[in-house]
Design a protein around this motif. Structure first.
Motif, mmCIF file in Angstrom:
data_model
loop_
_atom_site.group_PDB
_atom_site.id
_atom_site.type_symbol
_atom_site.label_atom_id
_atom_site.label_comp_id
_atom_site.label_asym_id
_atom_site.label_seq_id
_atom_site.Cartn_x
_atom_site.Cartn_y
_atom_site.Cartn_z
ATOM 1 N N SER A 16 0.836 -1.196 0.000
ATOM 2 C CA SER A 16 0.000 0.000 0.000
ATOM 3 C C SER A 16 0.869 1.243 0.000
ATOM 4 C CB SER A 16 -0.901 0.029 1.234
ATOM 5 O OG SER A 16 -1.848 -1.003 1.168
ATOM 6 N N TYR A 17 0.558 2.174 -0.911
ATOM 7 C CA TYR A 17 1.228 3.471 -0.996
ATOM 8 C C TYR A 17 0.170 4.550 -0.770
ATOM 9 C CZ TYR A 17 5.340 1.228 -2.981
ATOM 10 O OH TYR A 17 6.454 0.447 -3.180
ATOM 11 N N ASN A 21 -3.008 13.410 -0.864
ATOM 12 C CA ASN A 21 -4.457 13.610 -1.054
ATOM 13 C C ASN A 21 -5.279 12.520 -0.391
ATOM 14 O OD1 ASN A 21 -4.234 15.978 -2.475
ATOM 15 N ND2 ASN A 21 -4.304 15.009 -4.475
ATOM 16 N N GLY A 22 -4.647 11.560 0.258
ATOM 17 C CA GLY A 22 -5.361 10.494 0.957
ATOM 18 C C GLY A 22 -5.699 9.297 0.097
ATOM 19 N N TRP A 39 6.082 5.726 -5.033
ATOM 20 C CA TRP A 39 5.272 5.298 -6.171
ATOM 21 C C TRP A 39 4.393 6.476 -6.555
ATOM 22 C CZ3 TRP A 39 5.832 0.741 -8.568
ATOM 23 C CH2 TRP A 39 4.844 0.330 -9.477
ATOM 24 N N ASP A 40 4.191 6.714 -7.843
ATOM 25 C CA ASP A 40 3.315 7.797 -8.275
ATOM 26 C C ASP A 40 1.866 7.364 -8.159
ATOM 27 O OD1 ASP A 40 5.428 9.454 -8.858
ATOM 28 O OD2 ASP A 40 5.472 8.942 -10.990
ATOM 29 N N CYS A 41 1.057 8.221 -7.554
ATOM 30 C CA CYS A 41 -0.370 7.926 -7.393
ATOM 31 C C CYS A 41 -1.041 7.954 -8.765
ATOM 32 C CB CYS A 41 -1.004 8.958 -6.466
ATOM 33 S SG CYS A 41 -2.775 8.718 -6.245
ATOM 34 N N PRO A 42 -1.744 6.890 -9.167
ATOM 35 C CA PRO A 42 -2.388 6.882 -10.479
ATOM 36 C C PRO A 42 -3.615 7.790 -10.561
ATOM 37 C CG PRO A 42 -2.857 4.851 -9.324
ATOM 38 C CD PRO A 42 -1.884 5.615 -8.477
ATOM 39 N N THR A 50 4.906 4.448 1.651
ATOM 40 C CA THR A 50 4.212 3.411 2.417
ATOM 41 C C THR A 50 3.768 3.881 3.794
ATOM 42 O OG1 THR A 50 6.345 2.575 3.179
ATOM 43 C CG2 THR A 50 5.390 1.531 1.222
ATOM 44 N N ASP A 51 4.123 5.090 4.207
ATOM 45 C CA ASP A 51 3.757 5.605 5.527
ATOM 46 C C ASP A 51 2.432 6.353 5.420
ATOM 47 O OD1 ASP A 51 3.645 6.518 8.097
ATOM 48 O OD2 ASP A 51 5.443 7.782 7.971
ATOM 49 N N ALA A 52 1.360 5.750 5.926
ATOM 50 C CA ALA A 52 0.030 6.353 5.822
ATOM 51 C C ALA A 52 -0.084 7.616 6.661
ATOM 52 C CB ALA A 52 -1.037 5.352 6.246
#
Length: 102
Positions: A16-17, A21-22, A39-42, A50-52
């Motif tokens: 999970s990345y 923006n959540g 990782w780039d958010c799609p 990976t840090d929420a």
């Protein structure tokens, strides 16, 4: 039927990345692959990690600068006037000598 024809699927690891923006993205990686730190958010294109609780901040966007703006950063008004005067003097000298200038 499909798995019997192709063989067993390789073991996968879902990571999970999280972006600022959540959004949560869960790409699948091979179990023995090296997992990237970001990782780039799609959905929004922002970087994610990976840090929420502490996602990376959005990158700072530099405003567009014209060529003149960059020149003004390097030259003072006095230097610009001196350069312009020198160029006009050379141009007028060439015209006086009869050179064709386009």
């Amino acid at each position: 039927m499909g798995e019997a024809e192709r063989g067993d699927a390789a073991p996968r690891l879902y990571v999970s990345y999280f972006c600022s923006n959540g959004h949560e993205t869960r790409p699948a990686f091979a179990a023995e692959a090296t997992i990237p730190e970001s990782w780039d958010c799609p959905r929004c294109g922002l970087p994610a990690n990976t840090d929420a609780e502490n996602p990376p901040p959005p990158p700072k966007i530099q405003p567009y600068k014209t060529h003149l703006a960059y020149v003004k950063e390097r030259r003072s008004d006095a230097e610009a006037k001196a350069i312009l005067a020198e160029a006009l003097k050379m141009l007028r000298t060439r015209r006086k000598n009869g050179e064709v200038i386009y």
